[in-house]
Design a protein around this motif. Structure first.
Motif, PDB file in Angstrom:
ATOM      1  N   ARG A  66      34.090  36.866  46.629  1.00 13.15           N
ATOM      2  CA  ARG A  66      32.947  37.775  46.664  1.00 13.15           C
ATOM      3  C   ARG A  66      33.346  39.159  46.148  1.00 13.15           C
ATOM      4  NH1 ARG A  66      32.343  35.032  51.549  1.00 13.15           N
ATOM      5  NH2 ARG A  66      33.321  36.742  52.694  1.00 13.15           N
ATOM      6  N   GLU A  67      34.565  39.608  46.493  1.00 18.65           N
ATOM      7  CA  GLU A  67      35.039  40.904  45.999  1.00 18.65           C
ATOM      8  C   GLU A  67      35.188  40.877  44.481  1.00 18.65           C
ATOM      9  OE1 GLU A  67      38.537  42.225  47.958  1.00 18.65           O
ATOM     10  OE2 GLU A  67      37.719  41.975  49.976  1.00 18.65           O
ATOM     11  N   MET A  68      35.649  39.737  43.948  1.00 16.11           N
ATOM     12  CA  MET A  68      35.805  39.630  42.493  1.00 16.11           C
ATOM     13  C   MET A  68      34.450  39.680  41.791  1.00 16.11           C
ATOM     14  SD  MET A  68      38.926  36.989  41.665  1.00 16.11           S
ATOM     15  CE  MET A  68      39.046  36.085  43.197  1.00 16.11           C
ATOM     16  N   ALA A  74      30.837  45.620  38.594  1.00 15.06           N
ATOM     17  CA  ALA A  74      31.142  47.037  38.395  1.00 15.06           C
ATOM     18  C   ALA A  74      31.785  47.260  37.024  1.00 15.06           C
ATOM     19  CB  ALA A  74      32.062  47.536  39.507  1.00 15.06           C
ATOM     20  N   MET A  75      32.664  46.326  36.601  1.00 12.77           N
ATOM     21  CA  MET A  75      33.293  46.443  35.290  1.00 12.77           C
ATOM     22  C   MET A  75      32.257  46.363  34.179  1.00 12.77           C
ATOM     23  SD  MET A  75      36.775  44.204  35.626  1.00 12.77           S
ATOM     24  CE  MET A  75      38.025  44.641  36.831  1.00 12.77           C
ATOM     25  N   ALA A  76      31.248  45.518  34.380  1.00 17.15           N
ATOM     26  CA  ALA A  76      30.200  45.416  33.369  1.00 17.15           C
ATOM     27  C   ALA A  76      29.457  46.739  33.191  1.00 17.15           C
ATOM     28  CB  ALA A  76      29.216  44.311  33.753  1.00 17.15           C
ATOM     29  N   ASP A  79      32.920  50.581  35.274  1.00 20.89           N
ATOM     30  CA  ASP A  79      33.778  51.036  36.367  1.00 20.89           C
ATOM     31  C   ASP A  79      34.954  50.081  36.500  1.00 20.89           C
ATOM     32  OD1 ASP A  79      34.977  51.986  38.634  1.00 20.89           O
ATOM     33  OD2 ASP A  79      33.371  51.418  40.013  1.00 20.89           O
ATOM     34  N   TYR A  80      36.141  50.529  36.072  1.00 17.61           N
ATOM     35  CA  TYR A  80      37.335  49.682  36.115  1.00 17.61           C
ATOM     36  C   TYR A  80      38.259  50.036  37.279  1.00 17.61           C
ATOM     37  CZ  TYR A  80      35.880  48.475  31.386  1.00 17.61           C
ATOM     38  OH  TYR A  80      35.172  48.040  30.299  1.00 17.61           O
ATOM     39  N   GLY A  81      37.747  50.787  38.235  1.00 19.68           N
ATOM     40  CA  GLY A  81      38.587  51.210  39.353  1.00 19.68           C
ATOM     41  C   GLY A  81      38.545  50.278  40.544  1.00 19.68           C
ATOM     42  N   ALA A 103      42.242  43.859  35.683  1.00 18.07           N
ATOM     43  CA  ALA A 103      41.448  45.082  35.833  1.00 18.07           C
ATOM     44  C   ALA A 103      42.275  46.305  35.450  1.00 18.07           C
ATOM     45  CB  ALA A 103      40.957  45.208  37.271  1.00 18.07           C
ATOM     46  N   THR A 104      43.550  46.317  35.824  1.00 19.62           N
ATOM     47  CA  THR A 104      44.425  47.436  35.464  1.00 19.62           C
ATOM     48  C   THR A 104      44.598  47.531  33.953  1.00 19.62           C
ATOM     49  OG1 THR A 104      45.618  47.230  37.562  1.00 19.62           O
ATOM     50  CG2 THR A 104      46.717  48.428  35.785  1.00 19.62           C
ATOM     51  N   GLU A 105      44.802  46.380  33.307  1.00 21.35           N
ATOM     52  CA  GLU A 105      44.976  46.372  31.859  1.00 21.35           C
ATOM     53  C   GLU A 105      43.690  46.785  31.148  1.00 21.35           C
ATOM     54  OE1 GLU A 105      46.337  42.473  30.974  1.00 21.35           O
ATOM     55  OE2 GLU A 105      48.386  42.836  31.680  1.00 21.35           O
TER      56      GLU A 105
END
Length: 333
Positions: A66-68, A74-76, A79-81, A103-105
């Motif tokens: 669910r977190e993923m 959020a990445m879409a 937001d990559y944090g 996500a870091t990359e």
């Protein structure tokens, strides 16, 4: 709450959930039978308690998923944090850790993309602004189209052309569209050729060169023009950062099937925290220095790609007692 995080397999976790549900059902049915309760009441109670146990245990198993999902949404939106809690030791935990790495990359790639756009805009704006100012003066009759004015315009055009050429070169290297023409090369010849390209400019400032190859017959296999591009860039950086009447040392030696080439200068050196970042596109360790004094900041990025295409590695380190040492390690064959 994740009570099953210590288990190392999703299959084992599912088995534990099933066993727990069965055990709760058996206990409730046994208690209901001894209490002489109705089978319907006992069955409903057993089902409710079993579902509650399954819900508690399964919630911890599926919470990383669910977190993923939330992080991906959020990445879409740019937001990559967001990161996923990766405490589980099973396959879902491995997926969560891989997701965090991705996500870091992606965050780093997005930062580099933004920096690239900003830096390219800055590098293009400077010569274009200079050309515009000169052309406006010519149109307004403030300046004349004499040799000196045209030469200044030509320098700005050449600067623009060099930047575009470097960007195209870097793009080809990153996409693998620049094949290498490997051939046996003499290390001494490579170093001498790189020094020759900068000897005239170094002579004007009294900078001397020292070249050492051990053994003198040391050879390696690679693309001569690409490796010359690397060494010329590194020697040029060393000359620019060396003080007047300083010395630039070029050393090459073979060991364990590899060739190690070092370029040392006597300049101000490099901060250890910036030793890796200097190979990023457009990065300059001295932000106060004008770009005209040190190029667009693409040379070391191009050098890194060429070295890595040869199966080698390149890094920067501080040299004692002062100065900077750039180390290039290449396979000898």
């Amino acid at each position: 709450m994740r009570p099953l995080d210590a288990l190392g397999s999703i299959k084992l976790k599912l088995g534990v959930v099933i066993v727990a549900a069965v055990a709760v059902t058996v206990v409730v049915v046994t208690v209901g039978h001894r209490a002489d309760l109705s089978p319907w009441v006992t069955g409903i109670a057993a089902a409710a308690l079993a579902l509650a146990v399954v819900q508690v245990l399964a919630h911890g198993m599926t919470s990383p998923l669910r977190e993923m999902v939330a992080a991906a949404r959020a990445m879409a939106q740019g937001d990559y944090g967001r990161r996923v809690t990766a405490t589980s030791r099973d396959e879902v935990g491995e997926l969560a850790r891989a997701f965090n790495t991705m996500a870091t990359e992606l965050a780093e790639a997005d930062r580099m993309r933004r920096d690239l756009v900003a830096n390219v805009s800055h590098e293009l704006r400077t010569p274009i602004g200079a050309l515009r100012a000169v052309l406006e003066n010519l149109v307004d009759g403030v300046a004349r189209a004499d040799h000196e004015t045209l030469e200044a315009m030509l320098q700005q055009v050449e600067r623009l052309g060099a930047l575009v050429e470097q960007l195209l070169d870097l793009s080809k290297l990153e996409s693998g569209a620049a094949p290498l023409e490997r051939e046996p090369l003499a290390a001494h010849t490579l170093l001498d050729r790189a020094v020759g390209d900068w000897r005239a400019q170094a002579f004007g400032r009294g900078v001397e060169f020292g070249v050492s190859v051990d053994p003198p017959s040391l050879r390696l296999t690679g693309d001569e023009e690409r490796l010359h591009q690397v060494l010329t860039n590194l020697v040029g950086n060393a000359v620019r950062h060396s003080p007047d009447r300083g010395c630039v040392h070029l050393l090459a030696r073979g060991s364990n099937g590899r060739v190690r080439i070092e370029i040392l200068d006597e300049g101000p050196g490099i901060d250890p925290t910036e030793a890796e970042r200097v190979f990023e596109r457009f990065y300059r360790s001295d932000h106060a220095r004008a770009s005209a004094d040190g190029g667009a900041g693409l040379g070391l990025a191009i050098a890194r790609w060429i070295v890595e295409l040869h199966g080698g590695r390149i890094h920067a380190e501080a040299a004692a007692p002062h100065g900077c040492r750039i180390v290039v390690e290449l396979p000898s064959t």
